[in-house]
Scaffold this motif. Structure first.
Motif, short mmCIF file in Angstrom:
data_model
loop_
_atom_site.label_atom_id
_atom_site.label_comp_id
_atom_site.label_asym_id
_atom_site.label_seq_id
_atom_site.Cartn_x
_atom_site.Cartn_y
_atom_site.Cartn_z
N THR B 3 39.60 38.82 43.76
CA THR B 3 38.91 37.42 43.88
C THR B 3 37.96 37.32 42.75
N VAL B 4 36.98 38.39 42.44
CA VAL B 4 36.22 38.34 41.41
C VAL B 4 37.03 38.36 40.10
N TYR B 5 38.12 38.85 39.86
CA TYR B 5 38.90 39.25 38.98
C TYR B 5 39.53 37.81 38.31
N HIS B 6 40.03 37.01 39.71
CA HIS B 6 40.59 35.66 39.17
C HIS B 6 39.42 34.71 38.76
N LYS B 7 38.22 35.01 39.36
CA LYS B 7 36.93 34.13 39.04
C LYS B 7 36.79 34.53 37.42
N GLN B 8 36.85 35.58 37.02
CA GLN B 8 36.66 36.14 35.54
C GLN B 8 37.58 35.55 34.79
#
Lengths: 219, 219
Positions: B3-8
């Motif tokens: 999720t953090v990755y997709h936000k990034q």
């Protein structure tokens, strides 16, 4: 598998160096075309640019494939990450040589440049070609100190470019508007060529593990 | 973690769009500075460029970190792979606006452009700013058809640029060498700004899974 991979990385580096060498050779020929009204040289620069364009597409594709298939890390990742902007710089260097060659071809057999700026252009060309050669060298050697020196070497170009404008603007110019405008644009093409070589130096520093040094915003 | 990755990734795209918007705003202000001899606008463009330069360094770092830590694949890999050359284009667009602003500031309170080319520059600015806006839009929307249309929209710029030179060279120019040279270079800055926007369109097409369309070598 890893052996193939390392061969591919080495090949990518070699291709970047080769493209840079092609752009440098184009600039050498474009200058010959410009200063000697050499139509054959001009036509060769224009014709040869297709090779740089084709190689650009090919090398970008290879860089992306390496990234997608090999999940590189560390220095190899930096090399591949930097390949695309370097390729864009090199392609632009080649395009600038084409601009110069096209002006020489269009005016042939007339000399484009009046005698009083020809020396300045010979000097600008020398600096530009040296910077192109040095960019190629640091791409291959990854010598970070030499890469950082490209920026200083560009100072000579900035001086020559300023000097050209003082001839164009401050002194008595007897060659009319059209020649003045063409001379100014030609000067800008050499100056931009050198800037792209400096930019390649920045990218090599990043490849070697350094931060990307800030670009000089004055160009 | 993902999720953090997709936000990034979403953030990276947003930052590219934001930088492109900043370059477009700079060009709008630089044109205001040029056409209205507006010194405050010129100074703001010069001052604000530092933000684009700082953001360039920051976003490049983030793109590299994403690549190094997340091993992205497919569309996300294409996005990150394209970020660096897009950032270089956007930074260049901002630098071209700075060139225009600096000329306006240097000549202030004098008008740089003679009346007979001011309309042409207003038109070039409109095309350049529209192309910059559209580049920002396609960065966000990934609309590949709109991205491809940037290239056609640039034709209007090429016509205006040619027209400018016909005024400079063929007609009776009464404003001297220095103004002619400055006018030619200013025209080139607008034309190059538009080229970089087109180049962003090419990169968006690649991000969306298409091949990199060949660059127009005439610029």
């Amino acid at each position: 598998m890893r052996t193939v991979y390392h061969k591919q990385i080495a090949e990518l580096t070699a291709q970047l160096g080769e493209m840079c060498g092609m752009a440098g050779a184009a600039m050498k020929r474009a200058t010959q075309a410009l200063l000697e009204a050499d139509i054959a040289a001009a036509e060769q620069v224009i014709r040869d640019h297709e090779q740089i364009v084709a190689m650009r597409a090919q090398v970008e594709k290879e860089a992306f494939a390496l990234l997608a298939l090999q999940q590189p890390v560390a220095g190899e990742l930096r090399t591949i990450f930097s390949a695309t902007p370097i390729i864009a710089d090199v392609e632009r260097m080649g395009a600038l040589a084409v601009h110069i060659a096209k002006i020489a071809a269009r005016e042939h057999p007339k000399q484009v440049l009046p005698a009083e700026v020809r020396g300045c252009f010979a000097d600008m060309a020398r600096v530009a070609i040296t910077l192109g050669d040095n960019a190629k060298q640091v791409l291959m050697s990854r010598d970070l100190q030499q890469a950082a020196r490209l920026h200083e070497q560009d100072d000579a170009m900035d001086d020559l470019y300023r000097n050209l404008f003082s001839v164009l603007i401050d002194q008595e110019w007897k060659h009319g508007i059209s020649v003045a405008v063409e001379t100014a644009l030609l000067g800008r093409f050499y100056e931009r060529f050198a800037d792209h070589a400096v930019e390649i130096g920045r990218r090599v520093i990043f490849m070697g593990g350094g931060a990307l040094p800030a670009e000089d915003v004055n160009h």
